[in-house]
Write a protein that holds these residues in place. Structure first.
Motif, PDB file in Angstrom:
ATOM      1  N   GLN A   1       0.832  -1.200   0.000  1.00 40.36           N
ATOM      2  CA  GLN A   1       0.000   0.000   0.000  1.00 40.36           C
ATOM      3  C   GLN A   1       0.870   1.255   0.000  1.00 40.36           C
ATOM      4  O   GLN A   1       0.556   2.237  -0.647  1.00 40.36           O
ATOM      5  CB  GLN A   1      -0.917  -0.014   1.219  1.00 40.36           C
ATOM      6  CG  GLN A   1      -1.987  -1.092   1.166  1.00 40.36           C
ATOM      7  CD  GLN A   1      -2.905  -1.053   2.364  1.00 40.36           C
ATOM      8  OE1 GLN A   1      -2.615  -0.395   3.365  1.00 40.36           O
ATOM      9  NE2 GLN A   1      -4.015  -1.766   2.288  1.00 40.36           N
ATOM     10  N   ASN A   2       1.975   1.203   0.744  1.00 38.51           N
ATOM     11  CA  ASN A   2       2.984   2.256   0.723  1.00 38.51           C
ATOM     12  C   ASN A   2       4.215   1.677   0.035  1.00 38.51           C
ATOM     13  O   ASN A   2       4.851   0.769   0.574  1.00 38.51           O
ATOM     14  CB  ASN A   2       3.316   2.708   2.147  1.00 38.51           C
ATOM     15  CG  ASN A   2       4.361   3.799   2.180  1.00 38.51           C
ATOM     16  OD1 ASN A   2       4.963   4.130   1.156  1.00 38.51           O
ATOM     17  ND2 ASN A   2       4.590   4.362   3.354  1.00 38.51           N
TER      18      ASN A   2
ATOM     19  N   GLU B   1       7.171   2.386  -0.140  1.00 39.21           N
ATOM     20  CA  GLU B   1       8.427   2.401   0.608  1.00 39.21           C
ATOM     21  C   GLU B   1       8.449   1.335   1.703  1.00 39.21           C
ATOM     22  O   GLU B   1       9.428   1.233   2.445  1.00 39.21           O
ATOM     23  CB  GLU B   1       8.673   3.784   1.222  1.00 39.21           C
ATOM     24  CG  GLU B   1       9.023   4.839   0.181  1.00 39.21           C
ATOM     25  CD  GLU B   1       9.431   6.157   0.813  1.00 39.21           C
ATOM     26  OE1 GLU B   1      10.603   6.293   1.173  1.00 39.21           O
ATOM     27  OE2 GLU B   1       8.556   7.030   0.968  1.00 39.21           O
TER      28      GLU B   1
END
Length: 503
Positions: free
Chosen positions: A323-324, A326
């Protein structure tokens, strides 16, 4: 239909109801004087009496009597089979856990600890039978006892034995389960499997060396309870029987003699040349190191890592499947004790927020064996450019193509062991209990410290869906499922048979 036919049906009904009365007495009410049993006996006798009256002119060994005897024997065999199955179920119980999360199955770690017990262990549980925790705790301890003959269990009613409660300093709000082995004692703070197993580990563990955590370079603090701290991780290590401490490497010319493993968890500043040399020489003489190095950080150990066959990339892993992006997610694992503990391999992803690549060097150093431990999915990559702008794109000329290795191990001989992870936040309080992070962190330390018996998929705090029934509701369900339904079907079948025979 003639009166004789109705009489035969009444006779069959009487026989079935008599068997139902016996079953109800043995398996439902437990008393021959109960209203249900007496009513069945009366109805059964009345049915048989009606058959005798209406069919008194029939030869006792005639065709009808023969088939009636066959029906009676069949019913008797059915009841006998039910009684036999019930006996086997009580004497040689066997259970199957069909729940989605296997909430009634002991964890791999628990089974390993129980089967590995060398000395007798006694569990004293200060719970009365009327307390809500008692049924689940009793069931769990029965499971424990089934795994080993070294375990004895005693339930103590605290209301009936106040002297023992006072003597052992038991309180309503404090630990009420005491585990002892020899002169060692541990107290389980909860009735959960995790708490019980950790208490067993504590009393069964032999001489204990220390897991040292470095400090002085901005590492995560072992006593810090904030999201960045390592308190949960360190508390779990202590629960598994390890002793932990902090160490300032600059204050030592050599590693302490009681060091079982060294953990370098997220340094912000580099170790000095002297500190790095101390660690490198200690590892190469048989030391054991877990290093968690975040992206953009120079740890001072890079040359040592290269000498052990591990390359720490100058990149940050971008994972489009998260979802992110990073946050790197390990989706595949090597065949290694850390991630393949006995018969329970990792089934959960491990979450690494802000990670760098950690991979094998192109040329393996002599004597060292390197394993890339955990990798992302194929869409991830190691970004070598700046990610601060937020606009990143894979550049095949510069970036590291996925799957990207996020952690690696290296061994030399029987003693030297190293684990390097390209992230430290995964073991911090904020992320520690996510998915597979806890097991990955604890297994990495256990393997490095040569405590393979403690490598496992640990018991979780499981939440089951319980159906609570009153005694009357349970009696009604038993009556319907094991009495009314089977005997009703038996009677219906006999009626159909009798009706067809009469035509």
């Amino acid at each position: 239909m003639s009166l004789k036919s109705w009489g035969r049906i009444a006779g069959l009904f009487g026989v079935v109801v008599l068997f139902s009365a016996v079953f109800n007495w043995l398996f439902v009410t437990g008393s021959v004087a109960s209203a249900g049993v007496i009513a069945r006996l009366a109805a059964g006798v009345a049915g048989i009496a009606l058959w005798l009256v209406t069919n008194r002119g029939e030869k006792p060994l005639g065709r009808g009597a023969f088939y009636g005897a066959v029906s009676a024997v069949s019913a008797l065999v059915l009841v006998g089979a039910l009684a036999g199955v019930n006996y086997i179920a009580v004497k040689k119980s066997k259970s199957w856990d069909l729940t989605k999360d296997r909430i009634f199955t002991l964890a791999d770690q628990t089974t390993s600890v129980l089967k590995g017990l060398q000395a007798p262990v006694k569990v004293q549980a200060f719970y009365a039978g009327s307390e809500p925790e008692y049924p689940e705790l009793d069931s769990r301890l029965r499971q424990y006892k089934a795994q080993t003959d070294k375990l004895t269990v005693e339930f103590v009613d605290p209301f009936k034995h106040p002297a023992r409660v006072k003597e052992l300093n038991i309180s309503q709000s404090g630990p009420r389960i005491i585990v002892t082995s020899g002169n060692k004692e541990a107290r389980a703070k909860e009735t959960s499997e995790e708490a019980l197993t950790n208490a067993l580990i504590e009393v069964s563990r032999g001489s204990t060396k220390k897991i040292y955590f470095t400090k002085g370079h901005g590492e995560h603090a072992v006593a810090d309870n904030t999201e960045r701290g390592l308190k949960q991780f360190v508390d779990n290590l202590k629960s598994e029987g390890y002793q932990t401490d902090e160490i300032v490497l600059a204050e030592h010319k050599e590693m302490p003699a009681d060091t079982q493993a060294l953990v370098v968890a997220g340094p912000v500043a580099a170790l000095s040349e002297g500190e790095a040399k101390l660690v490198k020489e200690w590892v190469e003489k048989g030391g054991k190191l877990v290093a968690m190095i975040d992206p953009g950080v120079q740890s001072g150990l890079e040359s040592a890592f290269e000498g052990w066959g591990i390359h720490v990339g100058k990149d940050e892993v971008i994972d489009p499947e998260a979802q992110n992006p990073e946050v790197a997610i390990a989706q595949s694992y090597a065949d290694h004790p850390i991630t393949q503990p006995r018969s329970s391999p990792f089934a959960l992803a491990t979450i690494f927020p802000l990670a760098r690549s950690v991979s094998k060097t192109q040329v393996a150093p002599a004597g060292w064996t390197v394993t890339e431990l955990a990798k992302t999915g194929p869409r991830a990559w190691g970004e070598t450019g700046s990610v601060t702008s937020g606009a990143v794109k894979f550049d095949p000329a510069q970036d590291l193509k996925g799957p990207v290795s996020l952690a690696a191990t290296s061994t030399k001989g029987a003693e030297s062991r190293v684990v390097v992870v390209g992230n430290s936040l995964f073991a911090s309080n904020g992320y520690y209990r996510l998915s597979g992070n806890k097991d990955f962190a604890l297994n990495a330390v256990s393997w490095t410290a040569k405590e393979e018996s403690r490598i496992s998929i640990r018991p979780k705090q499981r939440q089951g869906n319980h159906l609570f029934l009153s005694a009357e509701q349970k009696r009604t369900m038993t009556l319907f499922a094991f009495d009314l339904l089977p005997f009703g079907l038996l009677f219906a079948g006999l009626v159909v048979w009798q009706t067809r025979k009469s035509r």
